[in-house]
Design a protein around this motif. Sequence first.
Motif, PDB file in Angstrom:
ATOM      1  N   SER A 248       0.863  -1.178   0.000  1.00  0.00           N
ATOM      2  CA  SER A 248       0.000   0.000   0.000  1.00  0.00           C
ATOM      3  C   SER A 248       0.896   1.222   0.000  1.00  0.00           C
ATOM      4  O   SER A 248       2.031   1.181   0.490  1.00  0.00           O
ATOM      5  CB  SER A 248      -0.978   0.001   1.170  1.00  0.00           C
ATOM      6  OG  SER A 248      -0.303  -0.122   2.378  1.00  0.00           O
ATOM      7  N   ILE A 249       0.395   2.291  -0.593  1.00  0.00           N
ATOM      8  CA  ILE A 249       1.191   3.509  -0.691  1.00  0.00           C
ATOM      9  C   ILE A 249       0.977   4.345   0.562  1.00  0.00           C
ATOM     10  O   ILE A 249      -0.151   4.680   0.902  1.00  0.00           O
ATOM     11  CB  ILE A 249       0.809   4.296  -1.967  1.00  0.00           C
ATOM     12  CG1 ILE A 249       1.228   3.517  -3.216  1.00  0.00           C
ATOM     13  CG2 ILE A 249       1.465   5.678  -1.953  1.00  0.00           C
ATOM     14  CD1 ILE A 249       0.898   4.195  -4.536  1.00  0.00           C
ATOM     15  N   LEU A 250       2.080   4.649   1.254  1.00  0.00           N
ATOM     16  CA  LEU A 250       1.965   5.478   2.455  1.00  0.00           C
ATOM     17  C   LEU A 250       2.002   6.951   2.103  1.00  0.00           C
ATOM     18  O   LEU A 250       1.323   7.760   2.726  1.00  0.00           O
ATOM     19  CB  LEU A 250       3.101   5.176   3.426  1.00  0.00           C
ATOM     20  CG  LEU A 250       3.034   3.895   4.233  1.00  0.00           C
ATOM     21  CD1 LEU A 250       4.141   3.879   5.282  1.00  0.00           C
ATOM     22  CD2 LEU A 250       1.678   3.760   4.913  1.00  0.00           C
TER      23      LEU A 250
ATOM     24  N   PRO B   6      -9.196  -1.413   6.356  1.00  0.00           N
ATOM     25  CA  PRO B   6      -8.683  -0.803   7.584  1.00  0.00           C
ATOM     26  C   PRO B   6      -7.255  -1.267   7.850  1.00  0.00           C
ATOM     27  O   PRO B   6      -6.925  -2.434   7.631  1.00  0.00           O
ATOM     28  CB  PRO B   6      -9.637  -1.330   8.664  1.00  0.00           C
ATOM     29  CG  PRO B   6     -10.240  -2.566   8.096  1.00  0.00           C
ATOM     30  CD  PRO B   6     -10.231  -2.427   6.601  1.00  0.00           C
ATOM     31  N   HIS B   7      -6.422  -0.338   8.248  1.00  0.00           N
ATOM     32  CA  HIS B   7      -5.027  -0.659   8.573  1.00  0.00           C
ATOM     33  C   HIS B   7      -4.775  -0.315  10.040  1.00  0.00           C
ATOM     34  O   HIS B   7      -5.289   0.689  10.537  1.00  0.00           O
ATOM     35  CB  HIS B   7      -4.075   0.178   7.717  1.00  0.00           C
ATOM     36  CG  HIS B   7      -3.931  -0.300   6.303  1.00  0.00           C
ATOM     37  ND1 HIS B   7      -4.986  -0.426   5.435  1.00  0.00           N
ATOM     38  CD2 HIS B   7      -2.828  -0.684   5.612  1.00  0.00           C
ATOM     39  CE1 HIS B   7      -4.533  -0.864   4.264  1.00  0.00           C
ATOM     40  NE2 HIS B   7      -3.234  -1.031   4.348  1.00  0.00           N
ATOM     41  N   THR B   8      -3.963  -1.125  10.684  1.00  0.00           N
ATOM     42  CA  THR B   8      -3.593  -0.805  12.066  1.00  0.00           C
ATOM     43  C   THR B   8      -2.795   0.494  12.052  1.00  0.00           C
ATOM     44  O   THR B   8      -2.149   0.822  11.052  1.00  0.00           O
ATOM     45  CB  THR B   8      -2.712  -1.903  12.692  1.00  0.00           C
ATOM     46  OG1 THR B   8      -1.516  -2.017  11.907  1.00  0.00           O
ATOM     47  CG2 THR B   8      -3.418  -3.243  12.730  1.00  0.00           C
ATOM     48  N   THR B   9      -2.852   1.219  13.156  1.00  0.00           N
ATOM     49  CA  THR B   9      -2.099   2.469  13.198  1.00  0.00           C
ATOM     50  C   THR B   9      -0.942   2.405  14.197  1.00  0.00           C
ATOM     51  O   THR B   9      -0.169   3.342  14.318  1.00  0.00           O
ATOM     52  CB  THR B   9      -3.021   3.643  13.584  1.00  0.00           C
ATOM     53  OG1 THR B   9      -3.754   3.263  14.751  1.00  0.00           O
ATOM     54  CG2 THR B   9      -3.994   3.961  12.473  1.00  0.00           C
ATOM     55  N   LYS B  10      -0.873   1.282  14.914  1.00  0.00           N
ATOM     56  CA  LYS B  10       0.230   1.122  15.873  1.00  0.00           C
ATOM     57  C   LYS B  10       0.822  -0.279  15.739  1.00  0.00           C
ATOM     58  O   LYS B  10       0.171  -1.187  15.243  1.00  0.00           O
ATOM     59  CB  LYS B  10      -0.284   1.330  17.301  1.00  0.00           C
ATOM     60  CG  LYS B  10      -0.650   2.779  17.543  1.00  0.00           C
ATOM     61  CD  LYS B  10      -1.149   3.032  18.939  1.00  0.00           C
ATOM     62  CE  LYS B  10      -1.380   4.532  19.084  1.00  0.00           C
ATOM     63  NZ  LYS B  10      -2.050   4.864  20.326  1.00  0.00           N
TER      64      LYS B  10
ATOM     65  N   TYR C  70       0.334  -0.029  10.203  1.00  0.00           N
ATOM     66  CA  TYR C  70      -0.110   0.071   8.805  1.00  0.00           C
ATOM     67  C   TYR C  70      -0.269  -1.294   8.156  1.00  0.00           C
ATOM     68  O   TYR C  70       0.020  -1.474   6.982  1.00  0.00           O
ATOM     69  CB  TYR C  70       0.847   0.935   7.954  1.00  0.00           C
ATOM     70  CG  TYR C  70       1.113   2.303   8.503  1.00  0.00           C
ATOM     71  CD1 TYR C  70       0.085   3.058   9.068  1.00  0.00           C
ATOM     72  CD2 TYR C  70       2.388   2.870   8.458  1.00  0.00           C
ATOM     73  CE1 TYR C  70       0.328   4.328   9.572  1.00  0.00           C
ATOM     74  CE2 TYR C  70       2.642   4.137   8.953  1.00  0.00           C
ATOM     75  CZ  TYR C  70       1.605   4.855   9.515  1.00  0.00           C
ATOM     76  OH  TYR C  70       1.851   6.104  10.008  1.00  0.00           O
TER      77      TYR C  70
ATOM     78  N   SER D 256      -2.784  -4.163   6.932  1.00  0.00           N
ATOM     79  CA  SER D 256      -4.181  -4.273   6.551  1.00  0.00           C
ATOM     80  C   SER D 256      -4.847  -5.412   7.327  1.00  0.00           C
ATOM     81  O   SER D 256      -4.255  -6.468   7.528  1.00  0.00           O
ATOM     82  CB  SER D 256      -4.216  -4.520   5.043  1.00  0.00           C
ATOM     83  OG  SER D 256      -5.389  -5.151   4.672  1.00  0.00           O
ATOM     84  N   LEU D 257      -6.076  -5.163   7.771  1.00  0.00           N
ATOM     85  CA  LEU D 257      -6.816  -6.178   8.535  1.00  0.00           C
ATOM     86  C   LEU D 257      -7.888  -6.816   7.658  1.00  0.00           C
ATOM     87  O   LEU D 257      -8.453  -6.123   6.806  1.00  0.00           O
ATOM     88  CB  LEU D 257      -7.463  -5.536   9.766  1.00  0.00           C
ATOM     89  CG  LEU D 257      -6.476  -4.985  10.800  1.00  0.00           C
ATOM     90  CD1 LEU D 257      -7.231  -4.307  11.947  1.00  0.00           C
ATOM     91  CD2 LEU D 257      -5.553  -6.060  11.325  1.00  0.00           C
TER      92      LEU D 257
END
Lengths: 470, 61
Positions: A222-224, A406-410, A428, A430-431
Amino acid sequence: MSEQANVIGINFGTSYSSISYMSKDGRTDCIANEDGDRQIASVLAFSGEEESVGSQAQAQIPRNPNSTVAHFRAQLGKSFGGADELTGAACPIVDKDGKVGYNVALGDEKTQTFTAKEITAKYLRHLRESAEAFLGNPITGAIVSVPSYFTDEQRDELKEAAADAGVKVIQMIHESAAAALAYGIGHNSSTKDPQDKTVVVCDMGAHSFDVTVLNVRTGVYSILATAHDTKLGGASFDENLLNHFAAEFKKKNKIDITGNKKALAKLRSACEVTKKSLSSANSAPCFVESLADGLDFHTNINRLRFEMLSKVVFNDSLKVIEEVLKKSDLDASEVDEVIMVGGSARIPKLASKFREAFTNENTKIRSELEPDEVVATGCAIQGSLIAEFDQETIESCVHPVVTLTPHTTKHIGTLNANGEFITIVPRYTSLPTRRIFEFGNAQQGQTQAYFALYEGDHEIVTEEIAAPPR
Amino acid sequence: MSLTLDFLLPPPPSTWAADATTANHASISATSERLLEPVGPHFLAYARRKRHNRTFSEDER
Ligand SMILES: Nc1ncnc2c1ncn2[C@@H]1O[C@H](COP(=O)(O)OP(=O)(O)OP(=O)(O)O)[C@@H](O)[C@H]1O
Ligand SMILES: [Mg+2]
């Protein structure tokens, strides 16, 4: 007999394009056109009813600028008011019903106006014909790459132009993702060995420097963040050399060529040749026959001098890298790999300049693949993966219902017996995600294990402090 | 990074009830929506699970 899928990858660049395919034994290769060009100049030259592309057309820029069109990719999907002319352009842009057009001289005082889309369609038709001549079969479709900054209008016009050229675009992918695919980043990952990485793709072409931070989680990208400078690229190096040589010519011959379009065009293309030579040799000649007033220009330049002339370009490129790291909220030391892409990545100084930004010795700067072929190669790889898919399946795969996640943020991880944080799922990701791992017992005969998951903003760095002297 | 965690897990804290299986103390932080790049074999495997509404284990069968 079912028709064999013949899918190619096309990297349609502002200055050069390349076509790649995957052979039956799973190897990718670039296709050379009839003139032997693997990097096919994105230039279309008209000579009466005849059209040419690539090096043949490029040679026409100084001679017949008004019947030679260059840089049309940059004008796709733009309104005339929103278009910029790029340096070294041949046929000037005109307003065609609010879009960008070119008034092309077709000989015998005849002119015809074509839109950027029409020129693109003609150009892509030549690419398709070259590919078909090479493969000996009609192509059934293509994976086409676009830069991250391409707008929806630009993508749509490109797709339409391709269709007009008889090229069915099965998928459009980002150039950065194609490059990562060509490098096989995350390819061998599994839930047991996720090979999570942060990768920065640095693509310096002719008219832009495009930098993308890619997050790789169990092989999924994924592009950050992205950042680009469309005034920075190979043409900037050419322009610096041009100014340097024009001054030298003036000093020697007292002739100022700065207002002489034809002389400038000749010298500019000679500068590009000189610049390319300097990527492999320590010094290179620059020769232009009859540059102005019947006088030839002949000189030499060494690499060090070239690098000094280009100092600003190198420094500006670092600014784009800093910008993208800032946007992605990353420290340069967190980057695992930097991938060098684009023809200008062949300039040796560029990678060494990037080292100034990526000082962590664990950060690999990768350039082992041909930088101007990797994007087309990645497209060909993607093509081989989806060649057998029907259009409906492809469309559902690229639909936001599937791609928006949705991506984790931590960071999520656990603490080991020493109280150290061990990241299991980096931020970051993906879930849903799955990670499989093994661990050992703390005590013999242990019947229960206690496994606690924690979440953190940054990985905990532990440091061993030397015992104080007794 | 290989996830064979060659470390030992600590013993449970003294407050841990021996018969407990799991306990949630907090949920994970809010997630952010991001787009995946639809390329590569691993993405296609993900897309297949998603489109057929399958879990990882179901997908392996
Ligand atoms: N050996 C070399 N040394 C230095 N520069 C080179 C070399 N080979 C190609 N280039 C330069 O690379 C540039 C073309 O790169 P590339 O094909 O990646 O661009 P593009 O994709 O067409 O352009 P853009 O990305 O700006 O749209 C040109 O400026 C060319 O002069
Ligand atoms: Mg490019």
